[in-house]
Design a protein around this motif. Structure first.
Motif, PDB file in Angstrom:
ATOM      1  N   GLU A  30       3.050  -7.432  10.771  1.00 47.11           N
ATOM      2  CA  GLU A  30       4.396  -7.474  10.188  1.00 47.11           C
ATOM      3  C   GLU A  30       4.707  -6.185   9.421  1.00 47.11           C
ATOM      4  OE1 GLU A  30       8.029  -9.120   9.811  1.00 47.11           O
ATOM      5  OE2 GLU A  30       6.372 -10.086  10.846  1.00 47.11           O
ATOM      6  N   MET A  31       3.713  -5.687   8.684  1.00 46.58           N
ATOM      7  CA  MET A  31       3.937  -4.460   7.909  1.00 46.58           C
ATOM      8  C   MET A  31       4.112  -3.247   8.808  1.00 46.58           C
ATOM      9  SD  MET A  31       1.571  -4.627   4.511  1.00 46.58           S
ATOM     10  CE  MET A  31       0.042  -4.791   5.402  1.00 46.58           C
ATOM     11  N   THR A  32       3.322  -3.162   9.864  1.00 50.14           N
ATOM     12  CA  THR A  32       3.404  -1.984  10.729  1.00 50.14           C
ATOM     13  C   THR A  32       4.691  -1.969  11.542  1.00 50.14           C
ATOM     14  OG1 THR A  32       2.028  -3.104  12.383  1.00 50.14           O
ATOM     15  CG2 THR A  32       0.921  -1.597  10.856  1.00 50.14           C
ATOM     16  N   LYS A  33       5.377  -3.109  11.658  1.00 46.67           N
ATOM     17  CA  LYS A  33       6.706  -3.124  12.280  1.00 46.67           C
ATOM     18  C   LYS A  33       7.710  -2.399  11.387  1.00 46.67           C
ATOM     19  CE  LYS A  33       6.287  -7.559  14.662  1.00 46.67           C
ATOM     20  NZ  LYS A  33       6.762  -8.950  14.654  1.00 46.67           N
ATOM     21  N   GLN A  34       7.556  -2.573  10.073  1.00 50.70           N
ATOM     22  CA  GLN A  34       8.494  -1.994   9.111  1.00 50.70           C
ATOM     23  C   GLN A  34       8.172  -0.537   8.798  1.00 50.70           C
ATOM     24  OE1 GLN A  34       8.246  -4.556   5.717  1.00 50.70           O
ATOM     25  NE2 GLN A  34       8.912  -6.354   6.839  1.00 50.70           N
ATOM     26  N   MET A  35       6.877  -0.204   8.777  1.00 49.66           N
ATOM     27  CA  MET A  35       6.445   1.147   8.425  1.00 49.66           C
ATOM     28  C   MET A  35       5.494   1.664   9.500  1.00 49.66           C
ATOM     29  SD  MET A  35       5.612   0.709   4.402  1.00 49.66           S
ATOM     30  CE  MET A  35       5.580  -1.055   4.127  1.00 49.66           C
ATOM     31  N   ALA A  36       5.715   2.859   9.934  1.00 52.49           N
ATOM     32  CA  ALA A  36       4.858   3.450  10.968  1.00 52.49           C
ATOM     33  C   ALA A  36       3.623   4.083  10.331  1.00 52.49           C
ATOM     34  CB  ALA A  36       5.640   4.474  11.775  1.00 52.49           C
ATOM     35  N   MET A  37       2.773   3.224   9.759  1.00 50.19           N
ATOM     36  CA  MET A  37       1.524   3.671   9.135  1.00 50.19           C
ATOM     37  C   MET A  37       0.417   2.736   9.582  1.00 50.19           C
ATOM     38  SD  MET A  37       2.441   4.400   5.219  1.00 50.19           S
ATOM     39  CE  MET A  37       3.619   5.599   4.700  1.00 50.19           C
ATOM     40  N   PRO A  38      -0.818   3.208   9.548  1.00 52.21           N
ATOM     41  CA  PRO A  38      -1.936   2.323   9.888  1.00 52.21           C
ATOM     42  C   PRO A  38      -2.016   1.136   8.933  1.00 52.21           C
ATOM     43  CG  PRO A  38      -2.645   4.616   9.819  1.00 52.21           C
ATOM     44  CD  PRO A  38      -1.251   4.577   9.301  1.00 52.21           C
ATOM     45  N   GLY A  39      -2.343  -0.023   9.471  1.00 49.49           N
ATOM     46  CA  GLY A  39      -2.388  -1.243   8.675  1.00 49.49           C
ATOM     47  C   GLY A  39      -3.393  -1.203   7.545  1.00 49.49           C
ATOM     48  N   LEU A  40      -4.568  -0.648   7.808  1.00 51.58           N
ATOM     49  CA  LEU A  40      -5.578  -0.581   6.754  1.00 51.58           C
ATOM     50  C   LEU A  40      -5.173   0.376   5.635  1.00 51.58           C
ATOM     51  CD1 LEU A  40      -8.906  -0.741   8.796  1.00 51.58           C
ATOM     52  CD2 LEU A  40      -7.812  -2.539   7.450  1.00 51.58           C
ATOM     53  N   PHE A  41      -4.416   1.413   5.989  1.00 52.32           N
ATOM     54  CA  PHE A  41      -3.912   2.316   4.952  1.00 52.32           C
ATOM     55  C   PHE A  41      -2.903   1.587   4.061  1.00 52.32           C
ATOM     56  CE2 PHE A  41      -0.921   5.651   3.475  1.00 52.32           C
ATOM     57  CZ  PHE A  41      -1.810   6.334   2.655  1.00 52.32           C
ATOM     58  N   LEU A  42      -2.085   0.739   4.662  1.00 49.44           N
ATOM     59  CA  LEU A  42      -1.135  -0.050   3.876  1.00 49.44           C
ATOM     60  C   LEU A  42      -1.871  -1.027   2.959  1.00 49.44           C
ATOM     61  CD1 LEU A  42       1.609  -0.694   6.560  1.00 49.44           C
ATOM     62  CD2 LEU A  42       1.750   0.827   4.589  1.00 49.44           C
ATOM     63  N   ARG A  43      -2.958  -1.613   3.452  1.00 51.69           N
ATOM     64  CA  ARG A  43      -3.768  -2.483   2.600  1.00 51.69           C
ATOM     65  C   ARG A  43      -4.368  -1.689   1.431  1.00 51.69           C
ATOM     66  NH1 ARG A  43      -2.150  -7.187   4.143  1.00 51.69           N
ATOM     67  NH2 ARG A  43      -3.183  -8.187   5.899  1.00 51.69           N
ATOM     68  N   PHE A  44      -4.857  -0.481   1.727  1.00 46.35           N
ATOM     69  CA  PHE A  44      -5.391   0.396   0.685  1.00 46.35           C
ATOM     70  C   PHE A  44      -4.319   0.695  -0.366  1.00 46.35           C
ATOM     71  CE2 PHE A  44      -5.727   4.818  -0.820  1.00 46.35           C
ATOM     72  CZ  PHE A  44      -6.865   4.699  -1.606  1.00 46.35           C
ATOM     73  N   LEU A  45      -3.103   0.999   0.091  1.00 52.03           N
ATOM     74  CA  LEU A  45      -2.005   1.252  -0.846  1.00 52.03           C
ATOM     75  C   LEU A  45      -1.717   0.019  -1.693  1.00 52.03           C
ATOM     76  CD1 LEU A  45       0.577   3.357   1.197  1.00 52.03           C
ATOM     77  CD2 LEU A  45      -0.857   4.107  -0.698  1.00 52.03           C
ATOM     78  N   GLY A  46      -1.827  -1.154  -1.096  1.00 54.71           N
ATOM     79  CA  GLY A  46      -1.626  -2.388  -1.853  1.00 54.71           C
ATOM     80  C   GLY A  46      -2.641  -2.528  -2.976  1.00 54.71           C
ATOM     81  N   VAL A  47      -3.900  -2.232  -2.681  1.00 59.12           N
ATOM     82  CA  VAL A  47      -4.946  -2.294  -3.708  1.00 59.12           C
ATOM     83  C   VAL A  47      -4.673  -1.269  -4.800  1.00 59.12           C
ATOM     84  CG1 VAL A  47      -7.408  -1.897  -4.144  1.00 59.12           C
ATOM     85  CG2 VAL A  47      -6.697  -3.230  -2.156  1.00 59.12           C
ATOM     86  N   VAL A  48      -4.313  -0.055  -4.396  1.00 59.29           N
ATOM     87  CA  VAL A  48      -4.023   1.006  -5.366  1.00 59.29           C
ATOM     88  C   VAL A  48      -2.850   0.609  -6.258  1.00 59.29           C
ATOM     89  CG1 VAL A  48      -3.163   3.381  -5.584  1.00 59.29           C
ATOM     90  CG2 VAL A  48      -4.995   2.868  -3.978  1.00 59.29           C
ATOM     91  N   GLU A  49      -1.811   0.030  -5.681  1.00 60.92           N
ATOM     92  CA  GLU A  49      -0.638  -0.357  -6.468  1.00 60.92           C
ATOM     93  C   GLU A  49      -0.954  -1.483  -7.443  1.00 60.92           C
ATOM     94  OE1 GLU A  49       2.147  -1.109  -3.337  1.00 60.92           O
ATOM     95  OE2 GLU A  49       2.780   0.988  -3.241  1.00 60.92           O
ATOM     96  N   VAL A  50      -1.738  -2.470  -7.022  1.00 63.88           N
ATOM     97  CA  VAL A  50      -2.109  -3.556  -7.934  1.00 63.88           C
ATOM     98  C   VAL A  50      -2.971  -3.023  -9.073  1.00 63.88           C
ATOM     99  CG1 VAL A  50      -3.462  -5.684  -8.138  1.00 63.88           C
ATOM    100  CG2 VAL A  50      -1.849  -5.409  -6.248  1.00 63.88           C
ATOM    101  N   LEU A  51      -3.969  -2.201  -8.739  1.00 59.77           N
ATOM    102  CA  LEU A  51      -4.818  -1.630  -9.788  1.00 59.77           C
ATOM    103  C   LEU A  51      -4.017  -0.712 -10.718  1.00 59.77           C
ATOM    104  CD1 LEU A  51      -8.082  -0.847  -7.785  1.00 59.77           C
ATOM    105  CD2 LEU A  51      -7.669  -2.727  -9.390  1.00 59.77           C
ATOM    106  N   GLY A  52      -3.081   0.038 -10.158  1.00 59.35           N
ATOM    107  CA  GLY A  52      -2.230   0.888 -10.986  1.00 59.35           C
ATOM    108  C   GLY A  52      -1.363   0.073 -11.930  1.00 59.35           C
ATOM    109  N   ALA A  53      -0.828  -1.045 -11.429  1.00 56.53           N
ATOM    110  CA  ALA A  53      -0.005  -1.917 -12.281  1.00 56.53           C
ATOM    111  C   ALA A  53      -0.832  -2.464 -13.439  1.00 56.53           C
ATOM    112  CB  ALA A  53       0.573  -3.059 -11.448  1.00 56.53           C
ATOM    113  N   LEU A  54      -2.052  -2.900 -13.135  1.00 52.09           N
ATOM    114  CA  LEU A  54      -2.924  -3.394 -14.201  1.00 52.09           C
ATOM    115  C   LEU A  54      -3.291  -2.272 -15.171  1.00 52.09           C
ATOM    116  CD1 LEU A  54      -5.298  -5.686 -12.106  1.00 52.09           C
ATOM    117  CD2 LEU A  54      -3.393  -6.381 -13.578  1.00 52.09           C
TER     118      LEU A  54
END
Length: 121
Positions: A30-54
Motif C-alpha cells: 500500500e505504501m509503495t503505491k503512494q511513494m516510489a520508494m523501497p518498502g523496507l526504507f519506508l519502514r526504516f523511516l517509520g522507525v526513525v520518525e517514531v524514535l525522533g518523536a519520542l
C-alpha cells in the motif's frame, strides 16, 4: 521561549508519531503505491520518525539526558531535507509543508541547545 518551544515540540512529536506509526502499520504494498520508494526504507523511516518523536519529548519531560532533544530535532531535520527534495519532484507547493516542518525543527534544535536548554535534575 520555553513555553513556545514546548508547544512546537509537542506538535512536531505528534506529527512524527502519526507519520511513523502509519509507515509501520500500513502494508508495504500500500505504501509503495503512494511513494516510489523501497518498502523496507519506508519502514526504516517509520522507525526513525517514531524514535525522533519520542526524542523530542521524553528527554525534556523526564529530565534525563535533555541534550538528546536538540539531537533528535537535528536528526529529524535530515529526514525533512530528504522529504523536501523528494516533494520538489511533485512541485514547489508539495514541498512547502516538509520545508516548514524542517525550519521548525531547526528552531527547536537551536532553541533547546542555546536559547532555552532544559536543565538536568
Amino acid at each position: 521561549m520555553n513555553i513556545v518551544l514546548w508547544i512546537i515540540q509537542v506538535l512536531l512529536a505528534l506529527l512524527f508519531l502519526f507519520a511513523g506509526v502509519t509507515k509501520l502499520v500500513l502494508p508495504i504494498e500500500e505504501m509503495t503505491k503512494q511513494m516510489a520508494m523501497p518498502g523496507l526504507f519506508l519502514r526504516f523511516l517509520g522507525v526513525v520518525e517514531v524514535l525522533g518523536a519520542l526524542g523530542l519529548i521524553l528527554p525534556g519531560l523526564l529530565r534525563i539526558k535533555p541534550g538528546f532533544t536538540p539531537l533528535a530535532a537535528a536528526g529529524l531535520v535530515i529526514v525533512m531535507i530528504g522529504a523536501t527534495v523528494i516533494s520538489l519532484k511533485l512541485g514547489v507547493s508539495a514541498a512547502v509543508i516538509p520545508f516548514v516542518t524542517g525550519v521548525l525543527l531547526v528552531f527547536v534544535a537551536y532553541g533547546r541547545w542555546r536559547l532555552a536548554p532544559i536543565s538536568r535534575r
